[in-house]
Design an enzyme around this catalytic site. Structure first.
Site, PDB file in Angstrom:
ATOM      1  N   GLY A  16      -9.606  11.237  -1.747  1.00 51.62           N
ATOM      2  CA  GLY A  16      -8.738  11.314  -0.583  1.00 51.62           C
ATOM      3  C   GLY A  16      -9.483  11.079   0.704  1.00 51.62           C
ATOM      4  N   SER A  53     -13.424   8.204  -6.222  1.00 53.12           N
ATOM      5  CA  SER A  53     -13.459   7.769  -4.831  1.00 53.12           C
ATOM      6  C   SER A  53     -14.271   8.758  -4.005  1.00 53.12           C
ATOM      7  CB  SER A  53     -12.026   7.587  -4.313  1.00 53.12           C
ATOM      8  OG  SER A  53     -12.016   6.830  -3.128  1.00 53.12           O
TER       9      SER A  53
END
Length: 560
Positions: free
Chosen positions: A159, A237
């Site tokens: 995120g 990520s």
């Protein structure tokens, strides 16, 4: 002017590696709608009976377990594992967290079915977030018991260090826990300015949160049947960037055995202290508080802080180029907690086995989510030069690695070339360079590329990501967790394979159980990249050290 606007948008996009899009005040951003934590009503449906095996339990369907810090109370997850939500640490605003010494439900709740509120983030409803957010969700197979010596799989959500939570789509760890006979812990940590921009200059608060989550787990997993010596950290990520930060933090080394990185945007390294200070000064001006004025800090509303955090996220690259645009607030190479940059310039001796995975179209959402019409050669050249600069842009355009596709019906569409270049630049090539450095410094690394995925909710609006054979950023998450809705035969097959491989890796550091094809470890001469979902050889292409990293330096080399 139109070209300039598209160029500006692309500069946001091609470097975007977040697990969620960047929002603006009307809940939309250049990458689509922002995704926020949702209250999960699954706990209300947990009425299924189960056999008393794992620990002493209270009545009917509510499992309990005695731990060194109190009695854990949970529910039976709909997919079969016992689920426990728990607060792992305490923290005052912009202060280091401390490990929880009592077993407590998140957010002061008395409802064992409740899932943790997310950490404060932009545009989230006030009822869905709390600063008291250092919580995790444990998924424990009912077959485990004290002495089972089971591994623990710790998932760190992505995120962009800006949004996300342990309740994100597809992160129910029940099926993964049962398939791997492991404890699955999905953790959350402070985000944005609250995690990375303490006004007095303290750095890496969010990294400290993750370390405390591991310390908490070391203390409690034996009570659930887990081994303290078999903890694997994994993330996607920004979550993978956090994994890399933990690999670079000597104080965290004893807390985990193995590491798995999914689509880590390694093109930008950790922040330097100079860059951090520059961004910190900007943020302090936005909140209009002095560095040591704790009364002012504590009086700030959450909306004021998240608004200032968004402003910094949006503007950081304009005054601090090394921040980039994908996750400008991120771990800092401060020389105390994080002592190495873990890039080609600074790599210490390594020993922990790692899996380093990307997906075949990591840049797909960034490119096709913004450019919804075919891209001509002139625009292609503009975004290459605008993103990489003149020298690196010239090298890209004159190379044979990124040829433009043929014209179809008189029209050229350069987006496929741009998507390949973006995937190489941000994810694949720097990850492979990391792997080479890792093994050259004593570690063991396995390289994987997911060629089968399951479209993640954030990619639903990107038509490119729905095409057969396309696997976009985040599309590996539901494969790993086994949470794909109505999976195809190929998706089910890969999920089964991944569960077998990850179970073996968690137990012995080698993803090669019996019954699956060989996954050879990377060597200095051959990375042996594994096609996860197929049988094709993964070509090196432009990820040769003489091209990316040399002829075309990574951004961490351009902005050290």
């Amino acid at each position: 002017m139109v070209a300039l606007n598209y160029l500006t948008a692309f500069l946001w996009l091609v470097t975007f590696a977040a697990a969620s899009p960047i929002p603006d005040v009307d809940r939309r951003g250049p990458f689509g709608p922002i995704r926020f934590p949702q209250i999960d009503p699954r706990g209300l449906l947990c009425k299924l009976p189960f056999i008393r095996i794992i620990c002493p339990r209270g009545g009917s369907s509510n499992p309990t377990c005695s731990t060194p810090i109190g009695t854990a109370r949970g529910v039976v997850d709909p997919d079969g594992a016992n689920r426990y939500s728990v607060k792992y640490a305490n923290a005052n605003r912009w202060q280091p967290s401390t490990v929880a010494t009592t077993w407590s439900l998140p957010n002061g709740s008395t409802n064992i079915t409740a899932l943790p509120l997310a950490c404060p983030q932009v545009n989230a409803d006030a009822s869905s977030v709390s600063e008291d957010c250092l919580s995790m969700i444990l998924y424990v197979p009912a077959t485990l018991h004290v002495g089972s010596n089971a591994p623990t799989f710790v998932w760190i959500h992505g995120g962009s260090f800006f949004v996300g939570s342990a309740n994100g789509p597809g992160l129910d760890g029940s099926k993964l826990a049962i398939a791997t006979n492991s404890i699955v812990a999905v953790i959350q940590y402070r985000l944005g300015a609250l995690g990375f921009m303490a006004p007095d200059g303290k750095t890496n608060l969010a990294v400290g949160d993750a370390i405390n989550a591991l310390k908490f787990l070391k203390n409690v997993v034996p009570s659930f049947g887990g081994s303290t010596s078999k903890i694997t950290i994994a993330g996607q990520s920004a979550g993978a960037t956090m994994v890399r930060a933990l690999l670079a933090a000597p104080s965290a080394s004893s807390l985990f055995k193995n590491a798995i990185l999914h689509s880590d945007p390694m093109d930008f390294g950790f922040l330097s202290t100079t860059a951090q200070q520059n961004m910190q000064s900007h943020f302090n001006t936005e909140i209009n508080c002095g560095a040591t004025d704790t009364a002012c800090h504590n009086a700030l509303s959450l909306s004021t802080i998240t608004d200032a955090s968004l402003e910094l996220f949006s503007s950081a690259a304009s005054f601090e180029p090394s921040a980039g645009m994908s996750q400008p607030m991120r771990p800092v190479r401060d020389g105390s907690l994080i002592t190495s940059s873990l890039d080609s310039a600074s790599f210490p001796s390594m020993s922990k086995p790692v899996l380093i995975n990307t997906v075949v179209n990591d840049a797909g959402p960034a490119i096709y989510g913004n450019f919804d019409e075919p891209m001509g050669e002139q625009m292609f050249q503009a975004v290459v030069f605008g993103t990489l600069g003149e020298d690196r842009g010239d090298t890209i355009l004159s190379s044979t690695h990124y040829p433009l596709p043929p014209t179809v019906n008189g029209q050229l569409d350069a987006r496929p070339t741009l998507e390949t270049m973006g995937t190489d630049q941000m994810w694949k090539c720097p990850s492979w360079t990391f792997a080479r450095n890792y093994i050259q410094n004593g570690g063991t690394a396995y390289i994987g590329v997911y060629s089968v995925g399951a479209t993640y909710p954030s990619n639903d609006g990107v038509s490119f990501c729905a095409q057969n054979g396309v696997v976009c950023h985040e599309d590996d998450i539901q494969i790993v967790f086994g949470t794909t809705n109505s999976p195809t035969a190929a998706q089910s097959s890969l999920t089964t394979e991944v569960h077998k491989r990850y179970k073996a890796f968690m137990n012995n550091g080698n993803p090669n159980p019996s019954g699956v094809s060989a996954w050879s470890a990377a060597t200095s001469s051959n990375l042996n990249a594994k096609d996860l979902g197929g049988s094709s050889a993964i070509p090196i292409g432009a990820c040769d050290p003489s091209f990316w990293g040399a002829a075309v330096p990574y951004d961490y080399q351009v902005y050290p």
